[in-house]
Design an enzyme around this catalytic site. Sequence first.
Site, PDB file in Angstrom:
ATOM      1  NE  ARG A  39      72.217 -48.980  75.035  1.00  0.00           N
ATOM      2  CZ  ARG A  39      73.416 -48.727  74.278  1.00  0.00           C
ATOM      3  NH1 ARG A  39      74.313 -49.663  74.358  1.00  0.00           N
ATOM      4  NH2 ARG A  39      73.480 -47.580  73.642  1.00  0.00           N
ATOM      5  CG  ASP A 151      82.051 -54.416  66.973  1.00  0.00           C
ATOM      6  OD1 ASP A 151      82.366 -53.221  67.108  1.00  0.00           O
ATOM      7  OD2 ASP A 151      81.137 -54.781  67.940  1.00  0.00           O
TER       8      ASP A 151
END
Length: 286
Positions: A39, A151
Site C-alpha cells: 500500500r 471514519d
Amino acid sequence: MEQGEFALSDREFNRVKARVYKEAGIALSEAKRTLVVSRLGKLIRTLRLNSFDDYLDHLERQGTPADAQDFINALTTNLTRFWREDHHFTHLETYVGQLMQRRPRGENGRPKLRIWSAGCSTGQEPYTIALHLLAAFPELKRWDFRILATDIDTNVVAKAASGTYPETELSGLSPQQMALFERAGGGQVRIPAAARELIAFKPLNLMNNPWPMRGPFDAVFCRNVAIYFDKPTQGELFARLGALIVPDGFLYIGHSENLGAGGGNFKLVGKTIYQARAQQKARDAA
C-alpha cells in the site's frame, strides 16, 4: 518480491509503525509487513521517491496534510457488509421500540434519537441502522432521528456518502432486506433518500482529543475498530465512548473485541453488547 516493489528494512518498518501508532493509534504487527509494502509502495511511486526512508522523511519534512491523510488511508482496513453481525440490529430494534414507548418530546416538539457509527468504513453499517429501524418503525420519520457516521479514512467516508453500491453487496441478504434498496441501473443499488438523509458522514480520528461531538448518544456502534489498537488505547477509547452514551444506552463492538480496562462503565448484556451503567454515570457526574 514482485517487480517494482520497494524493499522494507526492519528500521523502516519500525518508523512506519511508530508513525501510524502516533497518528491513528494503530498497532501494526509483523503480519502487516506485506500490506505496508504493497500500500505504501504505491504512494512512494506516485511521489517518485526511492525508498521508504525517503517517503517517511518527506512526510516529516515537507509533506502536506493531504500526504499525511494518504498515509493513514493506505494503512486502514475497510472490511464491512450490510447487516454484519445481525444480532446487533435485532437488539437495537428491541431497544428503540422500548424508547419509543417512553421517550418524551424534545424542545422542537419531536422525540430525539441519536446513534453513532464510529468506524463506519464505506457506510454499510450506518445505512443498515437506518434501513432496519425505518422498516421496523416508520413513525421514526417524524422523530428527531440522526445518525453520525465517522471514519479516519477520508476516501471511504466520501464513498459512503454517495449511498450507491454494486448489487453484489446484497449477496446473502434476505428478500425483505434486499427490497429496502433502490435499483440504480448498471448493476448498482442506491440507499433510499429517507435513509440517506438521516446520516451525517464525517472524517474523524478517534485518537483526537477532544472529539468535536458532545453527544449524548442512545447507542454507539464501534465494531472491529479497537482490534487495530493496543490494550491501553482500547481501554481509553471505550472509556471515552462510555462517557458519551446515555444511562442504560448500548455499545456494540466486534465479535473478537472486549472492553478491557475501559469496561468499568458497562455491563455485558448480550454477545458483544454492553449497556452503560446508569449508577456509575450518576456518581461520575456528582
